[in-house]
Design an enzyme around this catalytic site. Structure first.
Site, PDB file in Angstrom:
ATOM      1  N   SER A 121       0.578  -1.536  -0.133  1.00 26.40           N
ATOM      2  CA  SER A 121       0.121  -0.042  -0.171  1.00 26.40           C
ATOM      3  C   SER A 121       0.742   1.204   0.044  1.00 26.40           C
ATOM      4  O   SER A 121       0.847   2.549  -0.427  1.00 26.40           O
ATOM      5  CB  SER A 121      -0.933   0.107   1.073  1.00 26.40           C
ATOM      6  OG  SER A 121       0.189  -0.176   2.360  1.00 26.40           O
ATOM      7  N   LYS A 157       1.014   4.506   6.697  1.00 23.74           N
ATOM      8  CA  LYS A 157      -0.235   4.986   5.973  1.00 23.74           C
ATOM      9  C   LYS A 157       0.688   6.936   5.832  1.00 23.74           C
ATOM     10  O   LYS A 157       0.792   7.785   7.197  1.00 23.74           O
ATOM     11  CB  LYS A 157      -1.730   5.323   6.259  1.00 23.74           C
ATOM     12  CG  LYS A 157      -2.276   4.174   5.930  1.00 23.74           C
ATOM     13  CD  LYS A 157      -2.459   3.473   4.232  1.00 23.74           C
ATOM     14  CE  LYS A 157      -3.122   2.560   4.012  1.00 23.74           C
ATOM     15  NZ  LYS A 157      -2.603   0.939   4.768  1.00 23.74           N
TER      16      LYS A 157
END
Length: 228
Positions: A121, A157
């Site tokens: 990701s 993230k």
């Protein structure tokens, strides 16, 4: 090493070892004078020669060095062998300027830890599956990368903060954002701020940024939240 050191020689050796351990330059004659109150450079020379004669220092063409058994820093330290100009050409001068250690690269080494990445990701930030991310126990700047614990799960993230809560943004368009409402913000824990990663190709550092704290933001302290 069987020859014993005098109290002054031991102090000089410890002074050198501490500098080298910290990754700083080898002490100059002026450094020795300031530290020990010497009036002349000859006093420094005599102590260095005595330490070399007793085997506590090694004399080289570049100057003195600590033998491996006297080095406090990691064996993986990188020696600094001189200086190089970034301007006009000039004569190369070799010198022993100490070592680059992990403590030099990461001043907050005692607060740094690593986690192995699982998933893709964050490939847009050049962080791939199997890489080791380096995190420091610190706040994450708005838009910075960090490790977050939420609802019993962890995620690496980009973290954005506004009046709508937290938005955890991946660096891969194949993954969706994770949004966390302010009323459950207390369930979020910041594990660490990303400062770089390591893989088979080497070490990668993130550029330093202005830090905006996420730890004390809460829906009960609206004035602490950044403007939308």
């Amino acid at each position: 090493m069987s020859q014993r050191l005098t109290e002054k020689q031991r102090a000089v050796l410890d002074f050198i070892a501490e500098r080298v351990e910290e990754g700083r330059e080898w002490p100059s004659y002026d450094d020795f004078k300031r530290e020990f109150g010497y009036k002349s450079s000859n006093s420094v020379t005599q102590n260095l020669k005595a330490l070399a004669k007793k085997g506590y220092l090694i004399k080289t063409q570049a100057g003195y060095q600590l033998p491996p058994e006297n080095r406090r820093e990691s064996e993986s330290a990188i020696p600094v062998l001189g200086e190089i100009t970034a301007g006009v050409l000039q004569e190369a001068v070799g010198a022993n300027l100490g070592n680059i250690t992990l403590g030099t690269i990461f001043p907050s080494l005692d607060r740094i830890f690593a986690l192995r990445v699982r998933g893709q990701s964050m490939i847009g930030a050049d962080i791939h599956d199997g890489d080791y991310v380096l995190l420091v126990d610190d706040d994450i700047p708005n838009g910075g990368i960090g490790a977050v614990l939420y609802d019993g799960e962890t995620s690496l993230k980009r973290v954005y903060m506004d009046y709508g809560g937290l938005r955890l943004e991946p660096a891969n368009p194949e993954f969706d954002d994770i949004r966390i409402d302010p009323d459950i913000f207390e369930e979020v824990k910041i594990l660490g701020r990303y400062i770089g990663h390591v893989n088979k190709q080497g070490l990668y550092r993130t550029p330093s940024t202005h830090q905006i704290s996420t730890r004390n933001y809460s829906p009960f302290k609206r004035d602490l939240w950044p403007s939308a």
